[in-house]
Design an enzyme around this catalytic site. Structure first.
Site, PDB file in Angstrom:
ATOM      1  N   HIS A 130       0.821  -1.217   0.000  1.00  0.00           N
ATOM      2  CA  HIS A 130       0.000   0.000   0.000  1.00  0.00           C
ATOM      3  C   HIS A 130       0.856   1.268   0.000  1.00  0.00           C
ATOM      4  O   HIS A 130       0.359   2.352  -0.296  1.00  0.00           O
ATOM      5  CB  HIS A 130      -0.991   0.004   1.170  1.00  0.00           C
ATOM      6  CG  HIS A 130      -0.406   0.297   2.510  1.00  0.00           C
ATOM      7  ND1 HIS A 130      -0.112  -0.683   3.437  1.00  0.00           N
ATOM      8  CD2 HIS A 130      -0.060   1.472   3.109  1.00  0.00           C
ATOM      9  CE1 HIS A 130       0.370  -0.124   4.529  1.00  0.00           C
ATOM     10  NE2 HIS A 130       0.424   1.189   4.359  1.00  0.00           N
ATOM     11  N   ASP A 160       0.131  -7.748   1.708  1.00  0.00           N
ATOM     12  CA  ASP A 160       0.506  -6.331   1.651  1.00  0.00           C
ATOM     13  C   ASP A 160       2.030  -6.151   1.661  1.00  0.00           C
ATOM     14  O   ASP A 160       2.550  -5.247   2.311  1.00  0.00           O
ATOM     15  CB  ASP A 160      -0.126  -5.557   2.815  1.00  0.00           C
ATOM     16  CG  ASP A 160      -0.088  -4.041   2.583  1.00  0.00           C
ATOM     17  OD1 ASP A 160       0.097  -3.620   1.423  1.00  0.00           O
ATOM     18  OD2 ASP A 160      -0.229  -3.284   3.568  1.00  0.00           O
ATOM     19  N   ASN A 233       5.188   4.898   9.093  1.00  0.00           N
ATOM     20  CA  ASN A 233       5.946   3.725   9.539  1.00  0.00           C
ATOM     21  C   ASN A 233       5.677   2.504   8.661  1.00  0.00           C
ATOM     22  O   ASN A 233       6.412   1.517   8.727  1.00  0.00           O
ATOM     23  CB  ASN A 233       5.592   3.359  10.988  1.00  0.00           C
ATOM     24  CG  ASN A 233       6.421   4.112  12.009  1.00  0.00           C
ATOM     25  OD1 ASN A 233       5.923   5.025  12.655  1.00  0.00           O
ATOM     26  ND2 ASN A 233       7.681   3.733  12.164  1.00  0.00           N
ATOM     27  N   SER A 234       4.622   2.558   7.872  1.00  0.00           N
ATOM     28  CA  SER A 234       4.248   1.400   7.048  1.00  0.00           C
ATOM     29  C   SER A 234       5.415   0.934   6.194  1.00  0.00           C
ATOM     30  O   SER A 234       6.056   1.727   5.506  1.00  0.00           O
ATOM     31  CB  SER A 234       3.072   1.749   6.136  1.00  0.00           C
ATOM     32  OG  SER A 234       1.892   1.895   6.875  1.00  0.00           O
ATOM     33  N   GLY A 290      -8.250 -26.737  -3.105  1.00  0.00           N
ATOM     34  CA  GLY A 290      -9.514 -26.870  -3.844  1.00  0.00           C
ATOM     35  C   GLY A 290     -10.694 -27.228  -2.967  1.00  0.00           C
ATOM     36  O   GLY A 290     -11.549 -28.027  -3.370  1.00  0.00           O
ATOM     37  N   VAL A 291     -10.759 -26.635  -1.763  1.00  0.00           N
ATOM     38  CA  VAL A 291     -11.901 -26.866  -0.880  1.00  0.00           C
ATOM     39  C   VAL A 291     -12.393 -25.544  -0.316  1.00  0.00           C
ATOM     40  O   VAL A 291     -11.645 -24.582  -0.228  1.00  0.00           O
ATOM     41  CB  VAL A 291     -11.543 -27.810   0.297  1.00  0.00           C
ATOM     42  CG1 VAL A 291     -11.209 -29.197  -0.205  1.00  0.00           C
ATOM     43  CG2 VAL A 291     -10.406 -27.247   1.137  1.00  0.00           C
ATOM     44  N   ILE A 293     -13.927 -24.086   3.222  1.00  0.00           N
ATOM     45  CA  ILE A 293     -13.883 -24.549   4.608  1.00  0.00           C
ATOM     46  C   ILE A 293     -14.613 -23.591   5.535  1.00  0.00           C
ATOM     47  O   ILE A 293     -14.842 -22.429   5.195  1.00  0.00           O
ATOM     48  CB  ILE A 293     -12.417 -24.718   5.080  1.00  0.00           C
ATOM     49  CG1 ILE A 293     -11.610 -23.436   4.835  1.00  0.00           C
ATOM     50  CG2 ILE A 293     -11.772 -25.911   4.410  1.00  0.00           C
ATOM     51  CD1 ILE A 293     -10.166 -23.514   5.301  1.00  0.00           C
TER      52      ILE A 293
END
Length: 502
Positions: A130, A160, A233-234, A290-291, A293
């Site tokens: 970001h 991110d 700070n990101s 491929g499930v 849940i």
């Protein structure tokens, strides 16, 4: 005797003063250790040159009436509020219709600043996605102020994380990743970054929590810290006391926009794997089981004879996914994947994503109370895959009178053409349709509604309303407290719901 009272009183006052001074001296010496370990300064000095500022610019379309050339200040800059108010007043104070209308619509550049850190002396930098998203130009600013243009290597929006590269103009200092799994609650950590565009700043705090899920993405596993983290700070590193990066500071929770001691960092174990793939492939290649849940609640666990409640309940299996040929079915509960325990659905999502595409793994499931092991060769998760919707028209069916029953606080009917049309239920969905829900029932609390279709009861398929009534009555006789339903919506998306039968 009376003359002794002032002396005694004076003595008591002196004693009180002595006690106060003694306590004050103790308190004065306490903060030295309370501020943190003595080694923080040494660590900061060692790693500070590996922490960089990330400067980005982006060209945006100006809105009509946006007159004047307001200085493009980084978000959170100390002068941002002053200039914002000044230019708003200036725009509002001019003569009506004044100014060059065309100039109002000229594109303009916006600037922003974030943080990052060098992980390879060849010029590889890690930051947040970001921080650099949609940027036209990215620059790395070294601790000594040197500014160098950077290129994007790759990004992973789900965690991110972004990787940049630049050409060094002098020898660099790089930092390495530590093991975030070894972090302990209360352990000291150090955050270094560029808060409010003020340049390299060092703050210290402790690990407040681990494995924090704050619903930001499918692989949430944040480190929570009370080290001061603010805007800017990101993308900056979170260090342990060995000077190793244990996290990437990503976001804060704050009603004011400033630090209130709730900062979150992506753990280094996640970041290191993402960085390796971005450097190697320029993209993420995640494993795919491929499930679909869902959580194993206490009621569902009781219905499936699982004690204690744990694992990830398989609610649906992709027809073209790796789980299908391995024999994994809806109703199975995954409790171990590739030797790693699965406590909840998030655990399974993370471990599958971190497993190499094409690897054959053992998947331990619980089916009807018994453990089984299935071998699955993982596929690759495609972010852009979309389920194709069937468009073929169904054959004409003669109208039929629905057979209705009442059970579990539900009005139930056998599916018919008329009911499919009324509730927009696809032809591929089979089972018994709910036509009404008692508002005071457990079913209403579990958010079942008219138009939902019951596909299975206690892991057995049902095709008419009478089937459900018989099976619920039998479960009551057997002393069961709840019944597990497999429920589909009109599009065929499945979920498990446990309802009380008492």
């Amino acid at each position: 005797m009376t003359g002794a009272r002032p002396a005694l009183s004076r003595s008591l006052r002196l004693m009180g003063l002595a006690i106060t001074l003694s306590a004050a001296s103790l308190l004065a010496s306490a903060p030295a250790s309370a501020r943190g370990p003595d080694g923080i300064a040494d660590i900061a000095e060692k790693v500070i040159d590996a922490v960089v500022n990330i400067s980005t610019s982006q060209t945006v379309e100006a809105k009509g009436g946006d007159r004047g050339a307001m200085p493009q200040l980084p978000p959170g800059s100390p002068f941002e509020e002053f200039f914002d108010d000044f230019f708003k007043n200036r725009r509002g104070g001019g003569p009506k219709g004044g100014g060059d209308k065309n100039s109002d619509m000229q594109p303009r550049k916006t600037n922003s600043l974030g943080s990052g850190f060098i992980v390879d002396t060849s010029g590889i930098v890690v930051t947040n996605n970001h921080v650099i998203a949609d940027a036209d130009e990215i620059n790395v600013i070294m601790n000594d102020g040197t500014k160098i243009k950077a290129e994007l290597v790759g990004v992973d929006k789900k965690t991110d994380i972004a990787v940049l590269k630049f050409k060094p103009v002098k020898p660099l200092i790089a930092v390495k990743f530590g093991d975030s799994d070894k972090l302990r609650l209360g352990e000291w950590v150090i955050a270094i970054g560029n808060p409010f565009s003020l340049g390299g700043s060092v703050t210290a705090g402790i690990v407040s929590a681990r494995n924090r899920d704050i619903s930001q993405g499918p692989y949430d596993n944040y480190i929570q810290t009370d080290a001061s983290i603010n805007r800017g700070n990101s993308g900056g590193p979170l260090f342990n006391l060995d000077g190793d990066v244990v996290g990437v500071n990503t976001l804060i929770i704050s009603p004011t926009g400033g630090s209130i001691g709730l900062g979150f960092a992506v753990p280094s174990k996640t970041v290191a794997g993402v960085v390796d793939q971005l450097r190697q492939f320029g993209e993420l290649r995640r494993g795919w089981l491929g499930v679909r849940i869902q959580q194993v609640t206490d009621e569902i666990a009781e219905s499936l004879n699982i004690k204690p409640a744990r694992g990830a309940l398989v609610a649906g299996v992709d027809e073209k996914g790796p789980a299908k040929p391995a024999g994994i079915e809806p109703g199975d509960v995954v409790v171990k994947f590739d030797g790693k325990d699965v406590k909840d659905p998030k655990d399974l999502s993370r471990v599958v994503a971190d497993t190499a595409v094409g690897k054959e793994v053992d998947v331990v499931i619980i089916r009807k109370g018994a453990e089984e092991t299935r071998k699955v060769t993982l596929g690759r998760l495609e972010d852009n895959d979309k389920t194709q919707q069937a468009s073929a028209k169904a054959k004409e069916e003669p109208a039929e009178k629905p057979v209705t029953q009442k059970a579990l606080g539900l009005d139930l009917a056998t599916l018919s053409k008329d009911l499919r049309g009324k509730y927009k239920i696809k032809e591929s969905v089979k089972g018994v349709v709910i036509t009404g829900v008692d508002g005071t029932s457990d079913a209403a609390e579990k958010r079942l509604s008219a138009g939902d279709v019951i596909v299975e009861v206690a892991q057995e398929a049902v095709s008419n309303a009478a089937d459900i009534k018989k099976r619920v009555d039998q479960l009551k006789k057997d002393g069961k407290k709840s019944v597990l339903l497999l429920v589909a919506n009109g599009d065929g998306e499945l979920r498990f719901v446990a309802l009380s039968v008492q």
